[in-house]
Design a protein around this motif. Structure first.
Motif, PDB file in Angstrom:
ATOM      1  N   LEU A 179      42.075  38.576  33.007  1.00 18.38           N
ATOM      2  CA  LEU A 179      41.047  39.263  34.076  1.00 18.38           C
ATOM      3  C   LEU A 179      40.973  40.842  33.371  1.00 18.38           C
ATOM      4  O   LEU A 179      41.952  41.517  33.051  1.00 18.38           O
ATOM      5  CB  LEU A 179      41.929  39.602  35.263  1.00 18.38           C
ATOM      6  CG  LEU A 179      41.610  40.103  36.393  1.00 18.38           C
ATOM      7  CD1 LEU A 179      40.069  39.553  36.818  1.00 18.38           C
ATOM      8  CD2 LEU A 179      42.420  40.477  37.745  1.00 18.38           C
TER       9      LEU A 179
ATOM     10  N   ILE B  60      39.030  44.269  34.343  1.00 17.75           N
ATOM     11  CA  ILE B  60      38.776  45.160  35.489  1.00 17.75           C
ATOM     12  C   ILE B  60      38.020  46.453  34.818  1.00 17.75           C
ATOM     13  O   ILE B  60      38.467  47.227  34.132  1.00 17.75           O
ATOM     14  CB  ILE B  60      39.767  45.845  36.364  1.00 17.75           C
ATOM     15  CG1 ILE B  60      40.627  44.500  36.982  1.00 17.75           C
ATOM     16  CG2 ILE B  60      39.259  46.612  37.560  1.00 17.75           C
ATOM     17  CD1 ILE B  60      41.812  44.870  37.787  1.00 17.75           C
ATOM     18  N   GLU B  61      36.788  46.518  35.043  1.00 19.50           N
ATOM     19  CA  GLU B  61      36.151  47.740  34.232  1.00 19.50           C
ATOM     20  C   GLU B  61      35.605  48.680  35.673  1.00 19.50           C
ATOM     21  O   GLU B  61      35.251  48.623  36.651  1.00 19.50           O
ATOM     22  CB  GLU B  61      34.722  47.132  34.017  1.00 19.50           C
ATOM     23  CG  GLU B  61      34.633  46.008  32.917  1.00 19.50           C
ATOM     24  CD  GLU B  61      33.212  45.603  32.581  1.00 19.50           C
ATOM     25  OE1 GLU B  61      32.162  46.049  33.207  1.00 19.50           O
ATOM     26  OE2 GLU B  61      33.164  44.820  31.721  1.00 19.50           O
TER      27      GLU B  61
ATOM     28  N   LEU C  16      33.978  49.243  40.731  1.00 16.11           N
ATOM     29  CA  LEU C  16      35.004  48.117  39.940  1.00 16.11           C
ATOM     30  C   LEU C  16      34.039  47.129  39.494  1.00 16.11           C
ATOM     31  O   LEU C  16      33.405  46.679  40.669  1.00 16.11           O
ATOM     32  CB  LEU C  16      36.012  48.070  40.633  1.00 16.11           C
ATOM     33  CG  LEU C  16      36.898  49.193  40.673  1.00 16.11           C
ATOM     34  CD1 LEU C  16      38.289  48.965  41.450  1.00 16.11           C
ATOM     35  CD2 LEU C  16      37.492  49.601  39.428  1.00 16.11           C
ATOM     36  N   ARG C  17      34.058  46.666  38.366  1.00 18.80           N
ATOM     37  CA  ARG C  17      33.769  44.938  38.262  1.00 18.80           C
ATOM     38  C   ARG C  17      34.738  44.331  37.644  1.00 18.80           C
ATOM     39  O   ARG C  17      35.391  44.853  36.779  1.00 18.80           O
ATOM     40  CB  ARG C  17      32.238  45.229  37.180  1.00 18.80           C
ATOM     41  CG  ARG C  17      31.895  43.861  36.905  1.00 18.80           C
ATOM     42  CD  ARG C  17      30.708  44.145  35.727  1.00 18.80           C
ATOM     43  NE  ARG C  17      29.598  44.376  36.402  1.00 18.80           N
ATOM     44  CZ  ARG C  17      28.405  44.924  35.834  1.00 18.80           C
ATOM     45  NH1 ARG C  17      28.300  44.562  34.676  1.00 18.80           N
ATOM     46  NH2 ARG C  17      27.605  45.467  36.670  1.00 18.80           N
ATOM     47  N   PHE C  18      34.895  42.916  38.182  1.00 16.96           N
ATOM     48  CA  PHE C  18      36.041  42.273  37.735  1.00 16.96           C
ATOM     49  C   PHE C  18      35.373  41.263  36.893  1.00 16.96           C
ATOM     50  O   PHE C  18      34.330  40.423  37.432  1.00 16.96           O
ATOM     51  CB  PHE C  18      36.648  41.640  39.057  1.00 16.96           C
ATOM     52  CG  PHE C  18      37.534  42.697  39.847  1.00 16.96           C
ATOM     53  CD1 PHE C  18      38.833  42.579  39.542  1.00 16.96           C
ATOM     54  CD2 PHE C  18      36.948  43.460  40.647  1.00 16.96           C
ATOM     55  CE1 PHE C  18      39.425  43.773  40.465  1.00 16.96           C
ATOM     56  CE2 PHE C  18      37.631  44.457  41.357  1.00 16.96           C
ATOM     57  CZ  PHE C  18      38.844  44.652  41.286  1.00 16.96           C
TER      58      PHE C  18
ATOM     59  N   THR D 172      31.723  37.143  35.926  1.00 19.39           N
ATOM     60  CA  THR D 172      32.078  37.978  36.993  1.00 19.39           C
ATOM     61  C   THR D 172      32.536  37.394  38.260  1.00 19.39           C
ATOM     62  O   THR D 172      31.936  36.393  38.704  1.00 19.39           O
ATOM     63  CB  THR D 172      30.733  39.063  37.084  1.00 19.39           C
ATOM     64  OG1 THR D 172      30.194  39.243  36.068  1.00 19.39           O
ATOM     65  CG2 THR D 172      30.790  39.845  38.029  1.00 19.39           C
TER      66      THR D 172
ATOM     67  N   ASP E 169      29.001  45.219  41.916  1.00 18.81           N
ATOM     68  CA  ASP E 169      30.066  46.076  41.737  1.00 18.81           C
ATOM     69  C   ASP E 169      30.588  46.851  42.875  1.00 18.81           C
ATOM     70  O   ASP E 169      29.640  47.063  44.030  1.00 18.81           O
ATOM     71  CB  ASP E 169      29.751  47.276  40.688  1.00 18.81           C
ATOM     72  CG  ASP E 169      29.283  46.618  39.410  1.00 18.81           C
ATOM     73  OD1 ASP E 169      29.777  45.373  39.030  1.00 18.81           O
ATOM     74  OD2 ASP E 169      29.013  47.522  38.587  1.00 18.81           O
TER      75      ASP E 169
END
Length: 76
Positions: A6, A8-9, A22-24, A36, A45
């Motif tokens: 996973l 997380i960005e 955040l982008r998961f 995504t 996001d």
């Protein structure tokens, strides 16, 4: 292959908004690329402030005051 990951960005929106979001992304052994994941029914996001608020709302007990989110920078 049963491994999974996973990611997380932490992303910054372009000006004038310039909010953090955040982008998961998720990957398991059955898919080659990250997919995504949309958290809290967000189809894009999610703003960091909204994510923290929703965590507080959905957490059954308050988090200890010593709890903090730590983000590590990644190389692009």
């Amino acid at each position: 292959d049963f491994g999974s990951a996973l990611a997380i960005e932490l992303r910054r929106a372009p000006p004038p908004d310039a909010r953090d979001s955040l982008r998961f992304k998720f990957r398991n052994g059955t898919h080659e690329d990250f997919r995504t994941i949309h958290v809290f029914k967000h189809h894009e996001d999610i703003p960091l402030t909204e994510f923290i608020y929703r965590l507080e709302v959905y957490t059954p007990t308050p988090l200890p005051a010593s709890t903090s989110l730590t983000f590590l920078p990644c190389k692009s």
